[in-house]
Design an enzyme around this catalytic site. Structure first.
Site, PDB file in Angstrom:
ATOM      1  N   GLY A 263     -17.359  35.483  41.930  1.00  0.00           N
ATOM      2  CA  GLY A 263     -16.196  35.029  41.582  1.00  0.00           C
ATOM      3  C   GLY A 263     -16.001  33.332  40.975  1.00  0.00           C
ATOM      4  CB  SER A 264     -17.114  31.543  38.735  1.00  0.00           C
ATOM      5  OG  SER A 264     -17.572  32.632  38.430  1.00  0.00           O
TER       6      SER A 264
END
Length: 209
Positions: free
Chosen positions: A177-178
């Site tokens: 997640g980024s």
């Protein structure tokens, strides 16, 4: 389906725990761990992409959803205006980062920071990140910034200053997640809009003019 090499240690550990759970008779835990192992494997998938050809094209550095396209005013780092295109990657997206243009890596700068939700606008300046400055074969410059999110705790960058890179080439990833920001010269023609889904190395973000 290819798997990013950074994923093999985590996949191996999850698979070993899964086997151990079944051997010890913990079937419920074993089935849960099967799902976890498959999820980790899917996260590190590394599909091939069809890289578009053409002069002046800038391709997306990541899979995900465009959360903002904003014009930035000149600051101490730049004497000209710029456009920032921010792409949010959920845990379900492919997390391999790709080079937007053929050219040379001019600089790679890592910055420690917070781990705010990657979809928030302030994550671009406050979160842990890694900035890669590039110049294409005509000297036109842009920057790709890998930004960590709430869950992400490791940014992987495989490029170094002076390295020759090709459009669509894999250069790193961000785990779990980024966000990926691309800073473009203000006179580029933008080809994407907020809310649009993009694919790394394949979707055309913008064009040099």
């Amino acid at each position: 389906m290819k798997i990013a090499r950074e994923g093999y240690p985590l996949i191996s550990v999850a698979a070993a725990l899964t086997v151990l759970a079944f051997v010890l008779g913990g079937n419920p835990a074993g089935f849960v761990l099967v799902v976890v192992t498959l999820g980790i494997t899917a996260f590190f998938r590394d599909p091939d992409r069809v890289i578009p050809a053409g002069e002046g094209l800038i391709v997306s550095p990541a899979d995900g959803r465009v959360v903002s396209v904003v014009s930035l005013e000149p600051d101490s780092n730049s004497a000209t205006t710029a456009t920032r295109i921010s792409i949010f990657l959920s845990p379900l997206d492919v997390h391999i980062n790709r080079v937007p243009v053929t050219g040379n890596v001019e600089d790679v700068t890592y910055q420690r920071g917070k781990f705010m939700a990657a979809y928030k606008d302030e994550a671009s300046s406050r979160n842990e990140q890694n900035a890669v400055k590039l110049a294409d074969d005509r000297g036109r410059r842009l920057q790709v910034v890998q930004v960590a999110g709430v869950v992400a705790r490791r940014i992987v960058s495989r490029v170094y200053p002076g390295q020759r890179v090709q459009r669509g080439e894999r250069f790193g990833l961000i785990m779990f997640g980024s966000r990926t920001d691309t800073y473009l010269p203000g006179d580029c023609k933008i080809e994407v809009a907020e809310g649009q889904r993009v694919k790394g190395g394949e979707t055309i973000l913008a064009r040099f003019v």
